[in-house]
Design an enzyme around this catalytic site. Structure first.
Site: not given
Ligand code: PBG
Length: 331
Positions: A201, A254
């Site tokens: 992330k 992400k």
């Protein structure tokens, strides 16, 4: 006419042959719908994400049912927590009668087969807006505590599992949290509750509209001491190796669109299912460009998702999930 031996266009000459040789396709069952909701009885349009709604609990159930009926298998819950329930110790995140556990119980009662994913992180509950506990160090700088945060995330994940969540998804990027959460879930008998780790992330500006939707932006500082540097890819593989060793069931990259190389690298380095999150800023760019008719929405949305699949994602979290599922049904 020349007698060319290779004519790749032969395999493109009709819709029939194109369909036959197509390598990647979208399916409603690949998609997870992220949903925002709050304590109010009203369904409210989200100003920072035009086209998205912050649902009441009854609106959430209706939205989830529509998604399920369109063939979507899972949703992921994002609560907007009332200001007076936020605190520096984030205790609301494991309150068994809190907004999230109540939503999980209702969803599992109404739609037992729909997979309920939950976000495990402190930001919606934190007066500071960070994903972890915050202290000020000797130099007056903010520090996000790791192990103390993990202890709270364990309670939060347990609270979700007890309410009936199918998969908990830690999005906090603290070190060692997957192992700690697995241990806590198992000790309480939740052996079949899965963990979908936000493995890679990035500290991304593409999350801006999401933070507007939940009013969860950090009050001070940024998330760069825990989320990954956008310049890095080897580090994603380091995180992957740790998450695998710690017992993650699924791994996530992400954002998605600007990180297709990371999705591909993760796909090639693991046998676990790989998820990718087309985040709020990616949604907003397409939303803005298609609203005024500048781009063809149906084509652009599907192409953006197909690119993510082609890179190697098995599962895509996208705010377009319902719309795409409806197109795939031909409506
Ligand atoms: C919270 C969380 C964020 C997103 C998912 N979970 C925001 C953040 O880390 O600041 C972003 C999703 C999106 O932008 O669509 N930990």
């Amino acid at each position: 006419m020349r007698n060319l031996i290779e004519r790749p266009r032969r395999n493109r000459r009709s819709e029939g042959v194109r369909e036959l040789v197509r390598e990647n396709r979208l399916h409603a069952s690949d998609l997870i719908l992220p949903v925002f909701f709050h304590e109010d009885d009203e369904d409210t349009p989200i100003a920072s994400m035009p086209g998205c709604t912050r649902w009441s609990l009854s609106g959430l159930i209706k939205e989830a049912r529509e998604a399920f009926e369109l063939g979507i298998r899972g949703i992921v819950l994002f609560p907007k927590i009332e200001e007076q329930l936020k605190s520096p110790d984030c205790a609301e995140c494991y309150a068994q009668d809190g907004l999230v556990p109540r939503a999980i119980r209702m969803l599992k009662e109404e739609l037992p087969e729909l997979l309920v994913f939950t976000d495990v992180a402190l930001d919606p509950y934190n007066t500071d807006g960070h994903d972890g506990l915050v202290v000020r160090n000797g130099q007056g700088q903010l520090e996000i505590l790791n192990d103390e945060t993990v202890a709270i995330l364990q309670k939060q994940a347990l609270c979700h599992a007890r309410a009936g969540a199918d998969v908990v998804a830690p999005s906090d990027m603290m070190d060692g949290r997957i192992e700690a959460i697995r241990e806590t879930l198992d000790q309480d008998g939740h052996h079949s509750v899965g963990i979908c780790s936000y493995t890679a992330k990035y500290a991304s500006a593409f999350y801006g509209p999401f933070r507007g939707a939940l009013d969860s932006a950090p009050k001070e500082g940024d998330k760069k001491t825990y989320q990954m540097d956008p310049g890095n890819i080897r580090e994603a593989l380091r995180e992957l190796a740790l998450d695998e060793a710690e017992g993650a069931d699924m791994v996530m990259v992400k954002p998605a669109g600007p990180y297709l190389d990371v999705i591909k690298a993760v796909r090639e380095s693991t046998t676990l299912p790989v998820a990718a999150y087309q985040v709020s800023g990616e949604y907003l760019m397409i939303q803005a460009a298609t609203e005024g008719g500048w781009l063809d929405r149906k084509a652009i949305v599907q192409e953006s998702l197909l690119g993510i699949k082609r890179a190697g994602a098995d599962i895509i979290l996208t705010y377009f999930a319902k719309e795409v599922a409806a197109w795939l049904r031909g409506s």
